[in-house]
Design a protein around this motif. Structure first.
Motif, short mmCIF file in Angstrom:
data_model
loop_
_atom_site.label_atom_id
_atom_site.label_comp_id
_atom_site.label_asym_id
_atom_site.label_seq_id
_atom_site.Cartn_x
_atom_site.Cartn_y
_atom_site.Cartn_z
N ASP A 5 0.79 -1.18 0.09
CA ASP A 5 -0.07 -0.04 -0.08
C ASP A 5 1.00 1.39 -0.19
N LEU A 6 1.90 1.20 0.58
CA LEU A 6 2.92 2.23 0.84
C LEU A 6 3.67 2.63 -0.32
N ALA A 7 4.26 1.50 -0.79
CA ALA A 7 5.36 1.64 -1.68
C ALA A 7 5.16 1.32 -3.22
N VAL A 8 4.03 0.89 -3.56
CA VAL A 8 3.64 0.99 -4.76
C VAL A 8 3.03 2.13 -5.38
N ASP A 9 3.70 2.92 -6.04
CA ASP A 9 3.11 4.08 -6.92
C ASP A 9 2.57 5.05 -5.71
N PRO A 10 3.29 5.52 -4.86
CA PRO A 10 2.77 6.45 -3.76
C PRO A 10 2.56 7.87 -4.42
N PRO A 11 1.51 8.69 -4.31
CA PRO A 11 1.18 9.96 -4.68
C PRO A 11 2.41 10.78 -4.35
N VAL A 12 2.84 11.61 -5.06
CA VAL A 12 3.90 12.70 -4.82
C VAL A 12 3.56 13.56 -3.54
N LEU A 13 2.16 14.03 -3.67
CA LEU A 13 1.84 15.06 -2.54
C LEU A 13 1.56 14.35 -1.38
N TRP A 14 1.90 14.91 -0.12
CA TRP A 14 1.89 14.26 1.05
C TRP A 14 0.52 13.99 1.59
N GLU A 15 -0.28 15.16 1.20
CA GLU A 15 -1.67 14.97 1.69
C GLU A 15 -2.52 14.02 0.81
N GLU A 16 -2.25 13.70 -0.30
CA GLU A 16 -2.63 12.61 -0.99
C GLU A 16 -2.45 11.28 -0.57
N GLN A 17 -1.01 11.33 -0.14
CA GLN A 17 -0.73 9.92 0.54
C GLN A 17 -1.48 9.90 1.74
N LYS A 18 -1.55 10.88 2.67
CA LYS A 18 -2.36 10.81 3.87
C LYS A 18 -3.84 10.21 3.42
N GLU A 19 -4.63 10.70 2.25
CA GLU A 19 -5.63 10.34 2.02
C GLU A 19 -5.76 8.89 1.58
N ARG A 20 -4.74 8.53 0.75
CA ARG A 20 -4.64 7.06 0.30
C ARG A 20 -4.78 6.31 1.43
N ILE A 21 -4.03 6.36 2.53
CA ILE A 21 -4.15 5.85 3.75
C ILE A 21 -5.47 5.52 4.44
#
Length: 147
Positions: A125-141
């Motif tokens: 979930d974390l390592a494959v194609d992570p979003p560039v923007l941190w906010e998008e990473q948090k939203e994905r989680i």
């Protein structure tokens, strides 16, 4: 021979059989945390960590590997991720995914280091194609939290 039965609710109890044997009933919950199992008591408290629980989790090891490999690239010790993969004897896509972890938001990294990520969030979930923007990473989680 003793039988272990897991009950999710109830109060601690001691039962004495007619032959003098005692049965101790302790309600606990076993939760998986980054591949390790933790015992949770009825009041929500986590049982005291054992010395063998001090080993880094798989997510923590992956984060460390990613940072080590990125430093190797930055210092010129390796020319490419493919070269690192060849040295380590692993697939270059794995090296690429671990290096992706170096771009995670600081609070996600802190959660990994504190071993505080929810159990269902995986390395994939974390390592494959992570979003560039941190906010998008948090939203994905957050999205993975509710699915």
């Amino acid at each position: 021979m003793s039988d272990i039965k897991i009950h999710k609710t109830g109060e601690p109890d001691i039962l004495q059989a007619s032959d003098g044997r005692l049965t101790l009933s302790v309600p606990i919950q076993i939760k998986r945390r980054s591949g390790r199992k933790l015992v949770t008591l009825p009041n929500g408290e986590i049982a005291k960590a054992q010395p063998w629980d001090k080993a880094p989790s798989p997510l923590q090891l992956a984060l460390v590997r990613g940072h080590r490999w990125l430093v190797m690239l930055e210092l010129g010790e390796a020319k490419s991720l493919r070269e690192i993969a060849a040295r380590e004897g692993i697939d270059n896509s794995y090296v690429s995914r671990m290096v992706n972890l170096t771009m995670l938001a600081p609070d996600i990294v802190a959660a990994i280091l504190d071993d505080a990520l929810p159990n269902h969030i995986t390395l994939f979930d974390l390592a494959v194609d992570p979003p560039v923007l941190w906010e998008e990473q948090k939203e994905r989680i957050k999205i993975t939290l509710f699915t």
